[in-house]
Design a protein around this motif. Structure first.
Motif, PDB file in Angstrom:
ATOM      1  N   VAL A 212       0.884  -1.172   0.000  1.00  0.00           N
ATOM      2  CA  VAL A 212       0.000   0.000   0.000  1.00  0.00           C
ATOM      3  C   VAL A 212       0.918   1.217   0.000  1.00  0.00           C
ATOM      4  CG1 VAL A 212      -1.817   1.232   1.224  1.00  0.00           C
ATOM      5  CG2 VAL A 212      -1.747  -1.274   1.288  1.00  0.00           C
ATOM      6  N   ARG A 213       0.818   2.021  -1.035  1.00  0.00           N
ATOM      7  CA  ARG A 213       1.745   3.137  -1.230  1.00  0.00           C
ATOM      8  C   ARG A 213       1.193   4.449  -0.667  1.00  0.00           C
ATOM      9  NH1 ARG A 213       5.595   0.890  -3.675  1.00  0.00           N
ATOM     10  NH2 ARG A 213       5.336  -0.795  -5.148  1.00  0.00           N
ATOM     11  N   ASP A 214       2.130   5.368  -0.424  1.00  0.00           N
ATOM     12  CA  ASP A 214       1.804   6.740  -0.017  1.00  0.00           C
ATOM     13  C   ASP A 214       0.991   6.799   1.261  1.00  0.00           C
ATOM     14  OD1 ASP A 214       3.140   7.795  -2.282  1.00  0.00           O
ATOM     15  OD2 ASP A 214       1.379   7.414  -3.507  1.00  0.00           O
ATOM     16  N   VAL A 215       1.445   6.099   2.287  1.00  0.00           N
ATOM     17  CA  VAL A 215       0.784   6.135   3.593  1.00  0.00           C
ATOM     18  C   VAL A 215       1.699   6.819   4.603  1.00  0.00           C
ATOM     19  CG1 VAL A 215      -0.610   4.084   3.164  1.00  0.00           C
ATOM     20  CG2 VAL A 215       1.613   3.841   4.272  1.00  0.00           C
ATOM     21  N   ASP A 216       1.112   7.202   5.731  1.00  0.00           N
ATOM     22  CA  ASP A 216       1.873   7.717   6.862  1.00  0.00           C
ATOM     23  C   ASP A 216       2.602   6.531   7.504  1.00  0.00           C
ATOM     24  OD1 ASP A 216       2.415  10.022   8.622  1.00  0.00           O
ATOM     25  OD2 ASP A 216       1.349   8.834  10.119  1.00  0.00           O
ATOM     26  N   ALA A 217       3.529   6.813   8.384  1.00  0.00           N
ATOM     27  CA  ALA A 217       4.301   5.744   9.026  1.00  0.00           C
ATOM     28  C   ALA A 217       3.449   4.841   9.899  1.00  0.00           C
ATOM     29  CB  ALA A 217       5.423   6.348   9.858  1.00  0.00           C
ATOM     30  N   CYS A 218       2.327   5.349  10.395  1.00  0.00           N
ATOM     31  CA  CYS A 218       1.500   4.608  11.344  1.00  0.00           C
ATOM     32  C   CYS A 218       0.361   3.878  10.628  1.00  0.00           C
ATOM     33  CB  CYS A 218       0.938   5.564  12.382  1.00  0.00           C
ATOM     34  SG  CYS A 218       0.004   4.746  13.661  1.00  0.00           S
ATOM     35  N   VAL A 219       0.317   2.564  10.783  1.00  0.00           N
ATOM     36  CA  VAL A 219      -0.805   1.748  10.306  1.00  0.00           C
ATOM     37  C   VAL A 219      -1.255   0.874  11.471  1.00  0.00           C
ATOM     38  CG1 VAL A 219      -0.049   1.726   7.882  1.00  0.00           C
ATOM     39  CG2 VAL A 219       0.704  -0.088   9.433  1.00  0.00           C
TER      40      VAL A 219
ATOM     41  N   ARG B 134      -6.278  22.599  10.693  1.00  0.00           N
ATOM     42  CA  ARG B 134      -5.798  22.694  12.071  1.00  0.00           C
ATOM     43  C   ARG B 134      -5.699  21.327  12.733  1.00  0.00           C
ATOM     44  NH1 ARG B 134     -10.020  25.939  14.966  1.00  0.00           N
ATOM     45  NH2 ARG B 134     -11.290  24.660  13.609  1.00  0.00           N
ATOM     46  N   PHE B 135      -6.372  20.317  12.166  1.00  0.00           N
ATOM     47  CA  PHE B 135      -6.461  18.996  12.791  1.00  0.00           C
ATOM     48  C   PHE B 135      -5.581  17.975  12.099  1.00  0.00           C
ATOM     49  CE2 PHE B 135     -10.117  21.122  14.384  1.00  0.00           C
ATOM     50  CZ  PHE B 135     -10.331  20.576  15.640  1.00  0.00           C
ATOM     51  N   ARG B 136      -4.958  17.133  12.921  1.00  0.00           N
ATOM     52  CA  ARG B 136      -4.185  15.979  12.465  1.00  0.00           C
ATOM     53  C   ARG B 136      -4.881  14.726  12.976  1.00  0.00           C
ATOM     54  NH1 ARG B 136       1.062  17.167  11.132  1.00  0.00           N
ATOM     55  NH2 ARG B 136       1.775  15.103  11.682  1.00  0.00           N
ATOM     56  N   ILE B 137      -4.758  13.649  12.253  1.00  0.00           N
ATOM     57  CA  ILE B 137      -5.374  12.384  12.658  1.00  0.00           C
ATOM     58  C   ILE B 137      -4.292  11.473  13.238  1.00  0.00           C
ATOM     59  CG2 ILE B 137      -6.671  10.360  11.921  1.00  0.00           C
ATOM     60  CD1 ILE B 137      -7.688  12.041   9.545  1.00  0.00           C
ATOM     61  N   GLU B 138      -4.628  10.828  14.350  1.00  0.00           N
ATOM     62  CA  GLU B 138      -3.772   9.802  14.947  1.00  0.00           C
ATOM     63  C   GLU B 138      -4.599   8.531  15.070  1.00  0.00           C
ATOM     64  OE1 GLU B 138      -2.211  11.203  18.684  1.00  0.00           O
ATOM     65  OE2 GLU B 138      -2.018  13.229  17.875  1.00  0.00           O
ATOM     66  N   VAL B 139      -3.944   7.391  14.993  1.00  0.00           N
ATOM     67  CA  VAL B 139      -4.641   6.112  15.105  1.00  0.00           C
ATOM     68  C   VAL B 139      -4.296   5.467  16.438  1.00  0.00           C
ATOM     69  CG1 VAL B 139      -2.840   4.844  13.868  1.00  0.00           C
ATOM     70  CG2 VAL B 139      -5.139   3.937  13.932  1.00  0.00           C
ATOM     71  N   ILE B 140      -5.330   4.906  17.087  1.00  0.00           N
ATOM     72  CA  ILE B 140      -5.158   4.197  18.351  1.00  0.00           C
ATOM     73  C   ILE B 140      -5.773   2.811  18.163  1.00  0.00           C
ATOM     74  CG2 ILE B 140      -5.742   4.163  20.798  1.00  0.00           C
ATOM     75  CD1 ILE B 140      -6.188   7.264  20.466  1.00  0.00           C
ATOM     76  N   ALA B 141      -4.965   1.773  18.309  1.00  0.00           N
ATOM     77  CA  ALA B 141      -5.458   0.411  18.101  1.00  0.00           C
ATOM     78  C   ALA B 141      -5.371  -0.372  19.403  1.00  0.00           C
ATOM     79  CB  ALA B 141      -4.640  -0.286  17.027  1.00  0.00           C
TER      80      ALA B 141
END
Length: 121
Positions: free
Chosen positions: A32-39, A79-86
């Motif tokens: 999967v290309r062009d993603v942020d470091a966090c999956v 103004r907002f950034r998204i973070e993932v919490i698993a």
């Protein structure tokens, strides 16, 4: 993955913070290309990846199921950034700015509405 059969990891081969998510064992799923470091893996076995805008701000959440990518939601407020919490059971997305926050589930449904002066950790 939740079943322990696959591993997802990101690689920045050029050093430009444009990542590719690769999988082990090799060939099980396409990169999967062009993603942020966090999956993150969801409890259902779907993979969730963030994509960034031109400034490097994580602003889109994508679900990858059996190699097919679908947009879950997009945050247009710069103004907002998204973070993932698993966790073992669920995936949550934290949208954060300097002075506000919001929490969404894996379907993109708002769980904690955006409010000024509220910080979610």
């Amino acid at each position: 993955s939740p079943d322990g059969e696959r591993v997802a990891y990101t690689v920045d081969a050029a050093g430009d913070e444009k990542y590719v998510c690769e999988f082990l064992p090799e060939g099980v799923l396409p990169p999967v290309r062009d993603v942020d470091a966090c999956v993150a893996w969801g409890g259902d076995g779907d993979l969730y990846a963030l994509r960034t805008d031109a400034t490097g701000r994580p602003h889109e959440v994508w679900r990858i199921k059996d190699g097919t990518e679908s947009l879950v939601f997009r945050e247009d407020d710069q103004r907002f950034r998204i973070e993932v919490i698993a966790t073992a059971d669920t995936v949550l997305f934290l949208l954060r700015s300097r002075d506000a926050a919001e929490v969404r589930d894996a379907a993109g449904t708002v769980l904690v509405p955006r409010r000024q002066g509220v910080e979610v950790a």
